[in-house]
Design a protein around this motif. Sequence first.
Motif, PDB file in Angstrom:
ATOM      1  N   ASN A 498      -3.012  -2.848 -13.594  1.00  0.00           N
ATOM      2  CA  ASN A 498      -1.828  -3.297 -12.863  1.00  0.00           C
ATOM      3  C   ASN A 498      -1.741  -2.594 -11.517  1.00  0.00           C
ATOM      4  O   ASN A 498      -1.764  -1.358 -11.454  1.00  0.00           O
ATOM      5  N   SER A 500       0.611  -1.884  -8.413  1.00  0.00           N
ATOM      6  CA  SER A 500       2.033  -1.894  -8.062  1.00  0.00           C
ATOM      7  C   SER A 500       2.226  -1.375  -6.640  1.00  0.00           C
ATOM      8  O   SER A 500       1.472  -0.515  -6.173  1.00  0.00           O
ATOM      9  N   GLU A 512      12.193 -14.343   2.499  1.00  0.00           N
ATOM     10  CA  GLU A 512      11.174 -14.402   1.456  1.00  0.00           C
ATOM     11  C   GLU A 512       9.834 -13.947   2.027  1.00  0.00           C
ATOM     12  O   GLU A 512       9.542 -14.194   3.189  1.00  0.00           O
ATOM     13  N   VAL A 514       5.585 -13.813   0.877  1.00  0.00           N
ATOM     14  CA  VAL A 514       4.498 -14.058  -0.054  1.00  0.00           C
ATOM     15  C   VAL A 514       3.583 -12.847  -0.015  1.00  0.00           C
ATOM     16  O   VAL A 514       2.813 -12.666   0.931  1.00  0.00           O
ATOM     17  N   GLN A 516       0.469 -10.592  -1.063  1.00  0.00           N
ATOM     18  CA  GLN A 516      -0.895 -11.015  -1.379  1.00  0.00           C
ATOM     19  C   GLN A 516      -1.754  -9.810  -1.752  1.00  0.00           C
ATOM     20  O   GLN A 516      -1.648  -8.745  -1.144  1.00  0.00           O
ATOM     21  N   GLY A 535      -4.506 -12.503  -6.136  1.00  0.00           N
ATOM     22  CA  GLY A 535      -3.155 -12.579  -6.666  1.00  0.00           C
ATOM     23  C   GLY A 535      -2.138 -12.728  -5.551  1.00  0.00           C
ATOM     24  O   GLY A 535      -2.383 -12.300  -4.416  1.00  0.00           O
ATOM     25  N   PHE A 536      -1.008 -13.360  -5.860  1.00  0.00           N
ATOM     26  CA  PHE A 536       0.092 -13.472  -4.890  1.00  0.00           C
ATOM     27  C   PHE A 536       1.399 -13.739  -5.632  1.00  0.00           C
ATOM     28  O   PHE A 536       1.401 -14.269  -6.742  1.00  0.00           O
ATOM     29  N   LYS A 537       2.489 -13.341  -5.014  1.00  0.00           N
ATOM     30  CA  LYS A 537       3.826 -13.613  -5.536  1.00  0.00           C
ATOM     31  C   LYS A 537       4.762 -13.843  -4.367  1.00  0.00           C
ATOM     32  O   LYS A 537       4.606 -13.225  -3.319  1.00  0.00           O
ATOM     33  N   LYS A 538       5.733 -14.719  -4.562  1.00  0.00           N
ATOM     34  CA  LYS A 538       6.761 -14.933  -3.554  1.00  0.00           C
ATOM     35  C   LYS A 538       8.032 -14.237  -4.009  1.00  0.00           C
ATOM     36  O   LYS A 538       8.523 -14.484  -5.118  1.00  0.00           O
ATOM     37  N   ILE A 539       8.559 -13.358  -3.151  1.00  0.00           N
ATOM     38  CA  ILE A 539       9.749 -12.592  -3.513  1.00  0.00           C
ATOM     39  C   ILE A 539      10.825 -12.800  -2.448  1.00  0.00           C
ATOM     40  O   ILE A 539      10.527 -13.088  -1.290  1.00  0.00           O
ATOM     41  N   VAL A 549       6.736  -4.424  -6.823  1.00  0.00           N
ATOM     42  CA  VAL A 549       5.985  -5.613  -7.215  1.00  0.00           C
ATOM     43  C   VAL A 549       4.745  -5.172  -7.983  1.00  0.00           C
ATOM     44  O   VAL A 549       4.073  -4.211  -7.593  1.00  0.00           O
ATOM     45  N   ILE A 551       1.132  -6.732  -9.699  1.00  0.00           N
ATOM     46  CA  ILE A 551       0.192  -7.831  -9.887  1.00  0.00           C
ATOM     47  C   ILE A 551      -0.935  -7.341 -10.784  1.00  0.00           C
ATOM     48  O   ILE A 551      -1.591  -6.338 -10.475  1.00  0.00           O
TER      49      ILE A 551
END
Length: 587
Positions: A498, A500, A512, A514, A516, A535-539, A549, A551
């Motif tokens: 993981n 972080s 917001e 994204v 990456q 990996g990616f996340k939108k926060i 965060v 991933i």
Amino acid sequence: GRISEGSGEDPYLGSAIAKAMVKGYQGKDLKNEFTMMATVKHLALYGAVEAGRDYNSVDMSKVKMYNQYLPPYQAAVDAGVGSAMTSFNDIDGIPATGNKWLITDLLRKQWGFKGFVVSDYTSVNEMTAHGLGDLQAVSAQAINAGLDMDMVGEGFLTTLKKSVQEGKVTEEAITIACRRILTAKHQLGLFDDPYKYSDTSRPKKDILTAENRAAARKIATQSFVLLKNENNVLPLKKDAKIALVGPLANDKNNMLGTWAPTGDPQLSIPVLEGLKNVAPKAKITYAKGANITNDPELASRANVFGLRVDIDKRSPDAMIAEALRNSKDADVIVAVVGEASEFAGEAASRTEISIPQSQKKLINALAETGKPVVLVLFSGRPLTIAEEFNLPINILQVWNPGVEAGNAIADVLFGDYNPSGKLTASWPRNVGQIPIYHSMKNTGRPAPAHQFEKFKSNYLDSELSPLFPFGYGLSYTTFEYSAIAVDKKKIAQDEVINISFTVKNTGDHDGEEVVQLYLKDEVRSITPPKRQLKGFKKIFLKKGESQRVTIPLSANDLKFYNSELKFVAEPGKFIVFVGGNSNAEMS
């Protein structure tokens, strides 16, 4: 041109989008009347045609094919896609439509695809132009390769009986193809009701409803990419004096984008109308300022599905003069420029992907006024805009936003929505850099980052880096990344690590981001890319807010196809990077 139909340059992102599209189209039950069978296309390598020209040849190593071009197709198959369509290009000298290795060995045997395979429009017939024989010969080759349906060409219809009689095609091959198509019809519920998808009452209640238009508006705003915001000119004040100029500023015909010939462009919202809807107190003047292009031959080629380029009877100088007069008392100039919708798409390849000269002249004239200038840029592809980027102007990339274009653009310009879009493809400085993408490999003589050095892999006349990297996109606020950590330094083949890190909104607006994650494989058995998206996340963060965060990465995320085309995770050292684009520096 057909990059406008695709998911960008990255295999990880392309795979994620492919899975989502299959799920969105097919749902959980294909017999449900609100679903449809998805088709993954064009199989395969159609994004690598020589000279970037539609339908052209492709020559590619298997290693590059498996690692960079095939993953999104395999992801669609893994997601249960019901159909696949072959591409127009050849693969190892054999057109995809008649390529047994592609259709049978790879798609069916290696990936376990159970659906049916359809040709692209007349691509069976076109194997004759490729030089593989007459219609009977190429039709036999196609069905023997595993093709099940001949789209439009009628080679199967008119030649297969003769080929069976001559022993060139077995009856079993035809039976298998028919069974696959009948199975698809059964899955769709067409044996129970052959007309279930022919309900003529549905368009009035299902298309362009208020709910759907609201969704279209929201989705469009989320797709825009803020490329430049010099001195924080954006967002605009809703009571500002705005000079709106440009050939796409009061245009309905180019809002829908390519491959929308059955859409009614007159139902779309142009930018002028959108600005008035969102900011009724703004004082707006409008002038066309320039034609999309002054070239009548180019205009005629873009008008194949109706009027997209209208060449004004006034002189270019007269139109620019009008735009400058209208801009004289404005607080800000909004110039809506770029490609006509049919400048991109199928059979819409270009050798120059800059903004047309007619509009360049207008943009330069507006920049010389000294007033703040916001470029609202339409296109179906990355453009070469180094010249415009170096001007003292601001740039919002809006692609072809669809039926709610004007409202969505106004939502972002006036700050009702803070832009969060990211580029799915690198933008070159000039066409000589193409192909350029973030996962390119190092050479044995890599060039220094920001200086020229002889006998290194340089250009004499340009930087190596793209103008905008993959994953790039600004916001009206700013984000700070810090405190990256991994929960373990080593993982086995069956373990997960993981990663972080903390992201903080350090600006003055909620927004917001994204986030990456990129991976660099330091040493492996074949030359590795410089880095790969993993990996990616939108926060969403309110101004001043921070978020931790995480991933995850598994050993499967570290795998690649080696020189023997085996999918392996080799022991080695890996570096992870996190940030807001593919140039992420925190590792």
